[in-house]
Design a protein around this motif. Structure first.
Motif, PDB file in Angstrom:
ATOM      1  N   ILE A  21       1.181  21.280   7.275  1.00 27.66           N
ATOM      2  CA  ILE A  21       1.816  20.154   7.966  1.00 27.66           C
ATOM      3  C   ILE A  21       0.732  19.453   8.779  1.00 27.66           C
ATOM      4  O   ILE A  21       0.114  20.055   9.654  1.00 27.66           O
ATOM      5  CB  ILE A  21       2.937  20.638   8.899  1.00 27.66           C
ATOM      6  N   GLN A  22       0.493  18.206   8.494  1.00 29.22           N
ATOM      7  CA  GLN A  22      -0.640  17.508   9.098  1.00 29.22           C
ATOM      8  C   GLN A  22      -0.249  16.818  10.403  1.00 29.22           C
ATOM      9  O   GLN A  22       0.820  16.197  10.498  1.00 29.22           O
ATOM     10  CB  GLN A  22      -1.196  16.465   8.131  1.00 29.22           C
ATOM     11  N   ALA A  23      -1.119  16.963  11.401  1.00 29.66           N
ATOM     12  CA  ALA A  23      -0.978  16.195  12.643  1.00 29.66           C
ATOM     13  C   ALA A  23      -1.677  14.856  12.419  1.00 29.66           C
ATOM     14  O   ALA A  23      -2.910  14.782  12.399  1.00 29.66           O
ATOM     15  CB  ALA A  23      -1.612  16.952  13.802  1.00 29.66           C
ATOM     16  N   LEU A  24      -0.900  13.807  12.211  1.00 36.83           N
ATOM     17  CA  LEU A  24      -1.440  12.493  11.865  1.00 36.83           C
ATOM     18  C   LEU A  24      -1.171  11.497  12.977  1.00 36.83           C
ATOM     19  O   LEU A  24      -0.092  11.501  13.586  1.00 36.83           O
ATOM     20  CB  LEU A  24      -0.800  11.981  10.567  1.00 36.83           C
ATOM     21  N   ASN A  25      -2.135  10.637  13.203  1.00 31.04           N
ATOM     22  CA  ASN A  25      -1.954   9.552  14.163  1.00 31.04           C
ATOM     23  C   ASN A  25      -2.394   8.256  13.507  1.00 31.04           C
ATOM     24  O   ASN A  25      -3.395   8.227  12.776  1.00 31.04           O
ATOM     25  CB  ASN A  25      -2.769   9.806  15.426  1.00 31.04           C
ATOM     26  N   ARG A  26      -1.664   7.187  13.724  1.00 31.29           N
ATOM     27  CA  ARG A  26      -2.008   5.892  13.145  1.00 31.29           C
ATOM     28  C   ARG A  26      -3.237   5.314  13.840  1.00 31.29           C
ATOM     29  O   ARG A  26      -3.500   5.581  15.023  1.00 31.29           O
ATOM     30  CB  ARG A  26      -0.833   4.924  13.258  1.00 31.29           C
ATOM     31  N   THR A  27      -3.982   4.507  13.089  1.00 33.54           N
ATOM     32  CA  THR A  27      -5.225   3.948  13.646  1.00 33.54           C
ATOM     33  C   THR A  27      -4.963   2.770  14.579  1.00 33.54           C
ATOM     34  O   THR A  27      -5.845   2.392  15.351  1.00 33.54           O
ATOM     35  CB  THR A  27      -6.144   3.484  12.508  1.00 33.54           C
ATOM     36  N   GLN A  28      -3.759   2.184  14.510  1.00 34.37           N
ATOM     37  CA  GLN A  28      -3.427   1.036  15.346  1.00 34.37           C
ATOM     38  C   GLN A  28      -2.012   1.205  15.889  1.00 34.37           C
ATOM     39  O   GLN A  28      -1.246   2.024  15.380  1.00 34.37           O
ATOM     40  CB  GLN A  28      -3.543  -0.266  14.526  1.00 34.37           C
ATOM     41  N   PRO A  29      -1.655   0.448  16.933  1.00 36.62           N
ATOM     42  CA  PRO A  29      -0.333   0.624  17.554  1.00 36.62           C
ATOM     43  C   PRO A  29       0.805   0.410  16.562  1.00 36.62           C
ATOM     44  O   PRO A  29       0.689  -0.352  15.595  1.00 36.62           O
ATOM     45  CB  PRO A  29      -0.314  -0.443  18.652  1.00 36.62           C
ATOM     46  N   ILE A  30       1.926   1.101  16.811  1.00 35.90           N
ATOM     47  CA  ILE A  30       3.135   0.948  16.003  1.00 35.90           C
ATOM     48  C   ILE A  30       3.978  -0.184  16.580  1.00 35.90           C
ATOM     49  O   ILE A  30       4.251  -0.221  17.784  1.00 35.90           O
ATOM     50  CB  ILE A  30       3.944   2.259  15.995  1.00 35.90           C
ATOM     51  N   VAL A  82       3.906   0.133  10.773  1.00 38.75           N
ATOM     52  CA  VAL A  82       2.789   1.015  11.123  1.00 38.75           C
ATOM     53  C   VAL A  82       1.609   0.670  10.223  1.00 38.75           C
ATOM     54  O   VAL A  82       1.770   0.107   9.141  1.00 38.75           O
ATOM     55  CB  VAL A  82       3.158   2.505  10.936  1.00 38.75           C
ATOM     56  N   SER A  83       0.426   1.014  10.680  1.00 38.13           N
ATOM     57  CA  SER A  83      -0.755   0.797   9.854  1.00 38.13           C
ATOM     58  C   SER A  83      -0.725   1.757   8.668  1.00 38.13           C
ATOM     59  O   SER A  83      -0.220   2.876   8.773  1.00 38.13           O
ATOM     60  CB  SER A  83      -2.028   1.007  10.680  1.00 38.13           C
ATOM     61  N   HIS A  84      -1.277   1.327   7.553  1.00 35.54           N
ATOM     62  CA  HIS A  84      -1.231   2.157   6.348  1.00 35.54           C
ATOM     63  C   HIS A  84      -2.205   3.333   6.423  1.00 35.54           C
ATOM     64  O   HIS A  84      -2.058   4.300   5.693  1.00 35.54           O
ATOM     65  CB  HIS A  84      -1.553   1.318   5.115  1.00 35.54           C
ATOM     66  N   ASP A  85      -3.205   3.252   7.297  1.00 36.44           N
ATOM     67  CA  ASP A  85      -4.177   4.333   7.388  1.00 36.44           C
ATOM     68  C   ASP A  85      -3.920   5.167   8.635  1.00 36.44           C
ATOM     69  O   ASP A  85      -3.215   4.754   9.566  1.00 36.44           O
ATOM     70  CB  ASP A  85      -5.602   3.786   7.390  1.00 36.44           C
ATOM     71  N   TYR A  86      -4.492   6.353   8.666  1.00 39.53           N
ATOM     72  CA  TYR A  86      -4.224   7.294   9.748  1.00 39.53           C
ATOM     73  C   TYR A  86      -5.438   8.193   9.957  1.00 39.53           C
ATOM     74  O   TYR A  86      -6.372   8.225   9.139  1.00 39.53           O
ATOM     75  CB  TYR A  86      -2.983   8.146   9.434  1.00 39.53           C
TER      76      TYR A  86
END
Length: 364
Positions: free
Chosen positions: A185-194, A205-209
């Motif tokens: 289970i990955q701890a993911l954070n978006r590269t830009q604000p939601i 949300v941004s497509h990359d993380y």
């Protein structure tokens, strides 16, 4: 003053074949609502009574009863069918519709793996809207693809009967737990604000993380109550599974036997695990067949965890991820919802047997 009798209603006498056809229209699920109602009216009228009395029994106006009574007497069952509606004649005949369906099912375009409405329309000289209407009418969707896999476990039938029997008739003075691990289970954070949802605009949300590590969740779903025993670990080895067994052992009251439904992962069968199980005889393991995760009810709970929490969450660390998962499990256990298994082993095996037969037939 003596009331004058009303006009005598025409009597309906049904043949056996007519009565059977009318009853079939009433019972058949795919019969249109209008045709089913007309058939009920005629059947009720054949049992006797005035138009008003029949209308009261059916729940319609007496003029409606009179109309379909007279129509049936004139034209019999054919008089109850819908008449063709006026409109522009069909431009595409049955032969071209058949060619479209055959091409969709039996061919593929040279430059793609499946047909689109545009490519099929160009191939057959039809309009896109016509292709789309026919596909919808016949339930064809070339752009969709489902996945499937049949288990090759030589003990498939025995394991299905064992697990399903446990679901449908749990043993007394015992707890049935469906156990599995959700790994990586990955701890993911978006590269830009939601961006939050606004009227007419969904949340964005941004497509990359950015990845911040992974965690593995061991879970045991109580078949009866729906409560979950969970344990989070950095890795998913036999060592972690053994630690989870110890946690179950301390959580479940000592006077109860523990029946575990789990898969055939190698971490469940190591010598260390076998030694622990030998020294804890109240634990009984029931293995699902290979490639049959659908038989383990905890997978349904994992799906809810994914759709309701993990898929749209953001976490800047594994610690934050684990905290979020624990909070979700606590909230679930405050109001648990058990999953109810319905199908018997015989029904499952019959369904799979029929599916295998269709596959074999389609190959010839």
């Amino acid at each position: 003053m003596v009331p004058t009798p009303g006009p005598r209603v025409a009597e309906i006498v049904l043949t056996e074949s007519e009565r059977a056809e009318l009853k079939g229209w009433v019972r058949r699920r795919k019969t249109s609502a209008g045709l089913a109602l007309r058939a009920r009216i005629v059947l009720a009228a054949a049992d006797g009574g005035s138009n008003s009395a029949v209308g009261q029994r059916i729940g319609v106006d007496r003029s409606t009863v009179r109309k379909w009574r007279n129509r049936f007497i004139e034209q019999r069952c054919d008089g109850l069918l819908d008449e063709p509606r006026p409109g522009r004649p069909r431009l595409v005949g049955d032969a071209r519709i058949e060619a479209l369906i055959t091409a969709t099912l039996e061919t593929t375009p040279k430059t793609a793996t499946h047909w689109s409405t545009r490519s099929m329309a160009e191939h057959l000289g039809l309009s896109q809207s016509m292709v789309s209407r026919v596909w919808r009418a016949f339930g064809l969707a070339p752009h969709k693809q489902d996945s499937w896999k049949l288990s090759t476990d030589p003990l498939f039938c025995e394991k299905v009967r064992d697990v399903v029997g446990l679901y449908l008739d749990p043993p007394e003075r015992a707890l049935v737990l469906c156990v599995d691990e959700k790994t990586q289970i990955q701890a993911l954070n978006r590269t830009q604000p939601i961006f939050p949802m606004l009227p007419g605009t969904p949340a964005r949300v941004s497509h990359d993380y950015v990845r911040h590590g992974t965690s593995s969740l061991y879970a045991a779903l109580d078949l009866t109550t729906g409560k979950v025993i969970g344990s989070l670990h950095a890795r998913h080895r036999a060592t972690e599974f053994l630690a989870f067994l110890r946690k179950i052992d301390t959580t479940v009251p000592a006077e109860l036997d523990v029946h575990l439904v789990l898969d055939n992962a190698s971490t469940h069968k190591t010598p260390a695990v076998k030694r622990w199980l030998t020294s804890h005889p109240r634990f009984v393991l029931h293995f699902t067949p290979t490639s049959s995760s659908w038989l383990n009810l905890v997978e349904r709970w994992f799906a809810e965890l994914t759709t309701k929490k993990l898929r749209r969450s953001t976490h800047r660390s594994v610690r934050e991820l684990n905290k979020d998962i624990r909070a979700w499990i606590d909230a679930w256990n405050d109001s648990p919802r058990p999953y109810v298994w319905i199908k018997t082993a015989d029904q499952i095996l019959e369904s799979i047997g029929n599916y295998c037969q269709r596959i074999n037939d389609s190959a010839h």
